[in-house]
Design an enzyme around this catalytic site. Sequence first.
Site, PDB file in Angstrom:
ATOM      1  N   CYS A 113       0.821  -1.215   0.000  1.00 16.65           N
ATOM      2  CA  CYS A 113       0.000   0.000   0.000  1.00 16.65           C
ATOM      3  C   CYS A 113       0.855   1.265   0.000  1.00 16.65           C
ATOM      4  CB  CYS A 113      -0.960  -0.012   1.185  1.00 16.65           C
ATOM      5  SG  CYS A 113      -2.211  -1.283   0.989  1.00 16.65           S
ATOM      6  N   HIS A 254      -3.661   7.210   2.652  1.00 15.42           N
ATOM      7  CA  HIS A 254      -4.017   5.889   2.125  1.00 15.42           C
ATOM      8  C   HIS A 254      -5.400   5.518   2.660  1.00 15.42           C
ATOM      9  CE1 HIS A 254      -3.972   1.802   0.954  1.00 15.42           C
ATOM     10  NE2 HIS A 254      -3.766   1.308   2.167  1.00 15.42           N
ATOM     11  N   ASN A 284     -10.235  -0.273  -0.323  1.00 13.11           N
ATOM     12  CA  ASN A 284      -8.775  -0.175  -0.344  1.00 13.11           C
ATOM     13  C   ASN A 284      -8.253  -0.744  -1.670  1.00 13.11           C
ATOM     14  OD1 ASN A 284      -6.030  -0.363   0.030  1.00 13.11           O
ATOM     15  ND2 ASN A 284      -6.138  -1.355   2.042  1.00 13.11           N
TER      16      ASN A 284
END
Length: 329
Positions: A113, A254, A284
């Site tokens: 990520c 994020h 996500n």
Amino acid sequence: MYRAKITAAAYHVPDRVVTNHDLAKVLDTSDEWIRTRTGIRERHFAARGESTSDLAAAAVKKLLKQRGIDAKEIDCIIVATVTPDMFFPSTACVLQEKIGASNAWGFDLSGACSGFLYALATGSQFVHSGAYGKVLVVGADLMTSILDPRDRNTYILFGDGAGVVLLEPTRPGERGIIDFLLRCDGSGGKYLRMPGGGSLHPASPDTIRRNMHVVHQDGRAVFKFAVQGMSDVSESILRRNHLCSSDVDLFVPHQANIRIIDASTEKLGLEQSKVVRNIDRFANTTAATIPIGLGESYEDRRLKKGDLVLLATFGAGFTSGSLLLRWTL
Ligand code: COA
């Protein structure tokens, strides 16, 4: 001395929208549980046969149109992803061919990520050194290719998508990318990983039987690291640039869980109105969340010329990072 600045930003998500209600039909979960624990309402899932490079190519085509340039002008392509089309050739090579960037070289970067921030920092150095004038930095992941659809702990959290920015040298007086701070702590590896398919556990009937080709996660351990990690890198980069949270015009964190975003934002003392939150619609998307956030904010004119933008991330590794920039478009 050149600095790098972002001169275009675009994103693409697949057409198919999957709501929490859709997931509740096939998993022991509910819209209420997912919304209150994660902030996610829906996500986009790729179609069968669609690959990470397809999502990336669609995003890049939008970006080239936005910037009004031909793909042949691109010098270098960096693709941050944990779901490459295949181990090799790299997704950057596949993408180079798909978009017709015949003068570019490129490579993939694996930072989970945090991949997009790692790639943005890396790409900025090619511009900073004067080596290249046009670097594409892509964050793209097709998470549904590595999720177990029977696992309610992970399947509900992720979506598919791609985002891209173009880096070019600043003009005199412009700031562009100001600073970046990147970290990793390998001791966190066990909490979030896909154990099978690499050199340690090559694909075999045994790795399939043991379900090793999908994401495995200890959600609570990741959550704890995430809040601390993301607020820590954000505070540190502001401090070392003699800035405070009130100087930030837009925070693009994020997107993994709305509670992580809210807790980090609160720790930083940032106003909610300055925070990009689109996890409700995209979930996500791993390396794609930050460039999607930038692309959407630019498209919606939420980003304005001169804005001080703070990007921050965390992810498997553990990895984390922050990057400060002045928006110049
Ligand atoms: N639907 C319904 N119930 C669920 C569920 C689901 N999809 N997933 C888990 N549960 C259950 C658990 O089994 C548990 O039940 P129990 O109390 O009977 O054992 C209960 O809900 C609470 O589970 P827990 O794991 O403590 O929930 P949580 O509040 O920590 O939320 C996450 C779980 C995964 C949403 C949260 O830990 C998280 O977001 N972690 C970070 C993950 C992340 O960011 N990953 C990406 C990093 S880049």
